[in-house]
Motif scaffolding. Structure first.
Motif, PDB file in Angstrom:
ATOM      1  N   CYS A 205      43.230  33.495  52.109  1.00 21.21           N
ATOM      2  CA  CYS A 205      43.391  34.384  51.739  1.00 21.21           C
ATOM      3  C   CYS A 205      42.903  35.434  52.236  1.00 21.21           C
ATOM      4  O   CYS A 205      44.004  36.796  52.214  1.00 21.21           O
ATOM      5  CB  CYS A 205      42.703  33.439  50.336  1.00 21.21           C
ATOM      6  SG  CYS A 205      43.380  32.636  49.329  1.00 21.21           S
ATOM      7  N   ARG A 206      41.847  35.595  52.339  1.00 22.03           N
ATOM      8  CA  ARG A 206      41.140  36.811  53.263  1.00 22.03           C
ATOM      9  C   ARG A 206      42.570  37.221  54.849  1.00 22.03           C
ATOM     10  O   ARG A 206      43.245  38.668  54.352  1.00 22.03           O
ATOM     11  CB  ARG A 206      40.418  36.901  53.983  1.00 22.03           C
ATOM     12  CG  ARG A 206      39.095  37.942  54.689  1.00 22.03           C
ATOM     13  CD  ARG A 206      38.051  37.399  55.208  1.00 22.03           C
ATOM     14  NE  ARG A 206      37.276  39.023  55.529  1.00 22.03           N
ATOM     15  CZ  ARG A 206      37.142  39.580  56.550  1.00 22.03           C
ATOM     16  NH1 ARG A 206      37.333  39.410  57.572  1.00 22.03           N
ATOM     17  NH2 ARG A 206      36.704  40.432  56.203  1.00 22.03           N
ATOM     18  N   SER A 207      42.954  36.671  54.804  1.00 22.76           N
ATOM     19  CA  SER A 207      43.531  37.156  55.892  1.00 22.76           C
ATOM     20  C   SER A 207      45.068  37.234  55.154  1.00 22.76           C
ATOM     21  O   SER A 207      45.987  39.012  55.701  1.00 22.76           O
ATOM     22  CB  SER A 207      44.652  35.843  57.494  1.00 22.76           C
ATOM     23  OG  SER A 207      45.338  36.480  58.547  1.00 22.76           O
ATOM     24  N   ALA A 208      45.548  37.308  54.451  1.00 28.31           N
ATOM     25  CA  ALA A 208      46.825  37.804  53.272  1.00 28.31           C
ATOM     26  C   ALA A 208      46.610  38.730  53.133  1.00 28.31           C
ATOM     27  O   ALA A 208      47.166  39.778  52.608  1.00 28.31           O
ATOM     28  CB  ALA A 208      47.482  36.610  52.568  1.00 28.31           C
ATOM     29  N   PHE A 209      45.121  38.722  52.582  1.00 29.53           N
ATOM     30  CA  PHE A 209      45.202  39.723  51.550  1.00 29.53           C
ATOM     31  C   PHE A 209      45.001  41.562  52.928  1.00 29.53           C
ATOM     32  O   PHE A 209      44.963  42.493  52.369  1.00 29.53           O
ATOM     33  CB  PHE A 209      43.282  39.841  50.908  1.00 29.53           C
ATOM     34  CG  PHE A 209      43.056  40.862  50.285  1.00 29.53           C
ATOM     35  CD1 PHE A 209      43.529  40.924  48.548  1.00 29.53           C
ATOM     36  CD2 PHE A 209      42.134  41.811  51.009  1.00 29.53           C
ATOM     37  CE1 PHE A 209      42.669  42.082  48.125  1.00 29.53           C
ATOM     38  CE2 PHE A 209      41.688  43.295  49.762  1.00 29.53           C
ATOM     39  CZ  PHE A 209      42.199  43.119  48.799  1.00 29.53           C
ATOM     40  N   MET A 210      44.370  41.233  54.121  1.00 30.44           N
ATOM     41  CA  MET A 210      43.941  41.846  54.908  1.00 30.44           C
ATOM     42  C   MET A 210      45.075  42.718  55.212  1.00 30.44           C
ATOM     43  O   MET A 210      45.580  43.459  55.767  1.00 30.44           O
ATOM     44  CB  MET A 210      43.159  41.532  56.200  1.00 30.44           C
ATOM     45  CG  MET A 210      41.687  41.140  55.716  1.00 30.44           C
ATOM     46  SD  MET A 210      40.792  42.369  55.341  1.00 30.44           S
ATOM     47  CE  MET A 210      40.515  43.429  56.499  1.00 30.44           C
ATOM     48  N   ARG A 211      46.483  41.797  55.415  1.00 28.90           N
ATOM     49  CA  ARG A 211      47.877  41.896  55.161  1.00 28.90           C
ATOM     50  C   ARG A 211      48.726  42.947  54.330  1.00 28.90           C
ATOM     51  O   ARG A 211      50.205  43.342  55.033  1.00 28.90           O
ATOM     52  CB  ARG A 211      48.507  41.341  56.379  1.00 28.90           C
ATOM     53  CG  ARG A 211      47.798  40.233  57.109  1.00 28.90           C
ATOM     54  CD  ARG A 211      48.557  39.096  58.369  1.00 28.90           C
ATOM     55  NE  ARG A 211      49.156  38.417  57.522  1.00 28.90           N
ATOM     56  CZ  ARG A 211      48.663  36.971  57.489  1.00 28.90           C
ATOM     57  NH1 ARG A 211      47.604  36.472  58.112  1.00 28.90           N
ATOM     58  NH2 ARG A 211      49.269  36.249  55.861  1.00 28.90           N
ATOM     59  N   GLY A 212      47.987  43.312  53.289  1.00 24.43           N
ATOM     60  CA  GLY A 212      48.706  43.632  52.768  1.00 24.43           C
ATOM     61  C   GLY A 212      49.879  42.552  51.651  1.00 24.43           C
ATOM     62  O   GLY A 212      50.584  42.969  51.584  1.00 24.43           O
ATOM     63  N   LYS A 213      49.244  40.896  52.281  1.00 21.93           N
ATOM     64  CA  LYS A 213      50.505  40.368  51.351  1.00 21.93           C
ATOM     65  C   LYS A 213      50.185  39.451  49.445  1.00 21.93           C
ATOM     66  O   LYS A 213      50.625  39.233  49.308  1.00 21.93           O
ATOM     67  CB  LYS A 213      50.048  39.161  52.346  1.00 21.93           C
ATOM     68  CG  LYS A 213      50.670  39.147  53.797  1.00 21.93           C
ATOM     69  CD  LYS A 213      52.985  40.021  53.448  1.00 21.93           C
ATOM     70  CE  LYS A 213      52.528  40.491  54.695  1.00 21.93           C
ATOM     71  NZ  LYS A 213      54.103  40.522  54.666  1.00 21.93           N
ATOM     72  N   LEU A 214      48.477  39.965  49.248  1.00 19.77           N
ATOM     73  CA  LEU A 214      47.957  39.567  48.134  1.00 19.77           C
ATOM     74  C   LEU A 214      47.482  40.662  47.416  1.00 19.77           C
ATOM     75  O   LEU A 214      47.143  41.874  48.170  1.00 19.77           O
ATOM     76  CB  LEU A 214      47.135  38.828  48.300  1.00 19.77           C
ATOM     77  CG  LEU A 214      47.141  37.208  49.275  1.00 19.77           C
ATOM     78  CD1 LEU A 214      45.655  36.497  49.783  1.00 19.77           C
ATOM     79  CD2 LEU A 214      47.855  36.690  48.358  1.00 19.77           C
ATOM     80  N   GLN A 215      47.527  40.492  46.056  1.00 20.89           N
ATOM     81  CA  GLN A 215      46.318  41.581  45.690  1.00 20.89           C
ATOM     82  C   GLN A 215      45.949  40.334  44.431  1.00 20.89           C
ATOM     83  O   GLN A 215      45.276  39.550  44.405  1.00 20.89           O
ATOM     84  CB  GLN A 215      47.340  42.069  44.831  1.00 20.89           C
ATOM     85  CG  GLN A 215      48.579  43.424  45.357  1.00 20.89           C
ATOM     86  CD  GLN A 215      49.752  42.459  45.631  1.00 20.89           C
ATOM     87  OE1 GLN A 215      50.725  41.384  45.085  1.00 20.89           O
ATOM     88  NE2 GLN A 215      50.702  42.295  46.979  1.00 20.89           N
ATOM     89  N   VAL A 216      45.226  41.528  43.811  1.00 21.70           N
ATOM     90  CA  VAL A 216      44.026  40.749  43.096  1.00 21.70           C
ATOM     91  C   VAL A 216      44.610  40.132  41.908  1.00 21.70           C
ATOM     92  O   VAL A 216      45.979  40.860  41.520  1.00 21.70           O
ATOM     93  CB  VAL A 216      42.914  41.369  42.649  1.00 21.70           C
ATOM     94  CG1 VAL A 216      41.706  41.555  43.514  1.00 21.70           C
ATOM     95  CG2 VAL A 216      43.073  42.756  42.258  1.00 21.70           C
ATOM     96  N   ASN A 217      44.707  38.817  41.412  1.00 19.83           N
ATOM     97  CA  ASN A 217      45.085  38.367  39.973  1.00 19.83           C
ATOM     98  C   ASN A 217      44.858  39.249  38.914  1.00 19.83           C
ATOM     99  O   ASN A 217      43.435  38.720  38.569  1.00 19.83           O
ATOM    100  CB  ASN A 217      45.019  37.012  39.670  1.00 19.83           C
ATOM    101  CG  ASN A 217      45.482  36.675  38.442  1.00 19.83           C
ATOM    102  OD1 ASN A 217      46.113  37.043  37.850  1.00 19.83           O
ATOM    103  ND2 ASN A 217      46.281  34.785  38.958  1.00 19.83           N
TER     104      ASN A 217
END
Length: 223
Positions: free
Chosen positions: A137-149
Motif C-alpha cells: 500500500c505504501r509503495s502504491a500510494f507513493m507512486r500515486g496509484k492510491l488515494q485515501v478511501n
C-alpha cells in the motif's frame, strides 16, 4: 492473487481488535514546499520528486529519498505547467501503514480498505487486512496509484454511505465502522462498509450504535 472461498471473506466483528486497528492522519493543506536541491539528480531538467506527476517528470524510477530534494527542477517544471502536485502526499509522513502480517502482503497489490485506486487488488477486501499490507500500500500510494478511501475519513460528520449492500434495510447495521446493540449478529463483511446507511443511521440516531471508525479513519482535522 487468489482467495480460497467466499467464507474466507468473512470476519466476525468480535475478531476485530479495536485497540490495534490502524489510524491514518491527514495533515491540513499547506503552502507547497518544493524542498531543496540535496538529491543526487538535481538540476538536470527533470523532476525526480514523486509528489508530482506530469510530462516534467523524469522517466526513470522514482526514489523515496528524492522527495523534497529536487526543488529547482520541480519548481521550474511546475510553473511551466508541466507538473501537477499530488496533494495526497502531504499526508504520507503521518500515515500509520501497519505491518506486512496479512496473507496477501508483498504481492504488489494493496489489500487495505482504507485506500482506493488502481493500486488496489481487484478481489474482495478483508477486514483482517486493515493495516496488514503496509509495503504494497505504501509503495502504491507513493507512486500515486492510491488515494485515501473517503469512507474512512472523519471530517466532522459521519458519512453513512448508501444502501447498496446485500443486507441493507433489514433493520440491522452491517457496517463494521460501528458497534453496539444495533449491529447485526452475523459476521461482518468488508464490502458492506458504507453500504447499509439507512439501518446504521437509524440505529445510531436511536443511541443503539457507537461510531468506532476513529480506530481506522483518516482524520482530516489533523487532531
Amino acid at each position: 492473487m487468489q482467495r480460497l472461498t467466499r467464507l474466507s471473506l468473512i470476519l466476525a466483528a468480535s475478531a476485530l481488535p479495536v485497540a490495534t486497528m490502524p489510524t491514518v492522519v491527514l495533515a491540513q493543506p499547506q503552502t507547497l514546499d518544493f524542498g531543496d536541491d540535496a538529491g543526487d539528480y538535481t538540476n538536470d531538467g527533470e523532476c525526480d520528486d514523486m509528489r508530482f506527476s506530469g510530462p516534467g517528470m523524469t522517466d526513470t524510477p522514482l526514489l523515496e529519498e528524492d522527495i523534497g530534494h529536487d526543488a529547482t527542477d520541480c519548481r521550474n517544471a511546475f510553473f511551466r505547467g508541466e507538473l501537477s502536485y499530488n496533494s495526497g502526499y502531504r499526508a504520507v509522513g503521518n500515515i500509520e501503514w501497519g505491518g506486512d502480517n496479512g496473507d496477501y502482503a508483498n504481492d504488489g497489490e494493496c489489500d487495505d480498505m482504507r485506500f482506493t485506486g488502481e493500486g488496489m487488488t481487484d478481489t474482495p477486501l478483508l477486514t483482517e487486512d486493515l493495516g496488514n499490507d503496509a509495503t504494497d500500500c505504501r509503495s502504491a500510494f507513493m507512486r500515486g496509484k492510491l488515494q485515501v478511501n473517503p469512507l474512512f475519513v472523519k471530517t466532522g460528520g459521519i458519512d453513512f454511505g448508501d444502501d447498496k449492500g446485500d443486507f441493507a434495510k433489514d433493520g440491522e447495521c452491517d457496517d463494521l465502522r460501528f458497534s453496539g446493540i444495533g449491529m447485526t449478529d452475523t459476521p461482518l463483511l468488508g464490502d458492506d462498509v458504507g453500504h447499509d446507511a439507512s439501518d446504521c443511521r437509524k440505529a445510531f440516531d436511536e443511541g443503539r450504535l457507537q461510531w468506532r471508525g476513529e480506530m481506522v479513519y483518516l482524520d482530516a482535522s489533523g487532531d
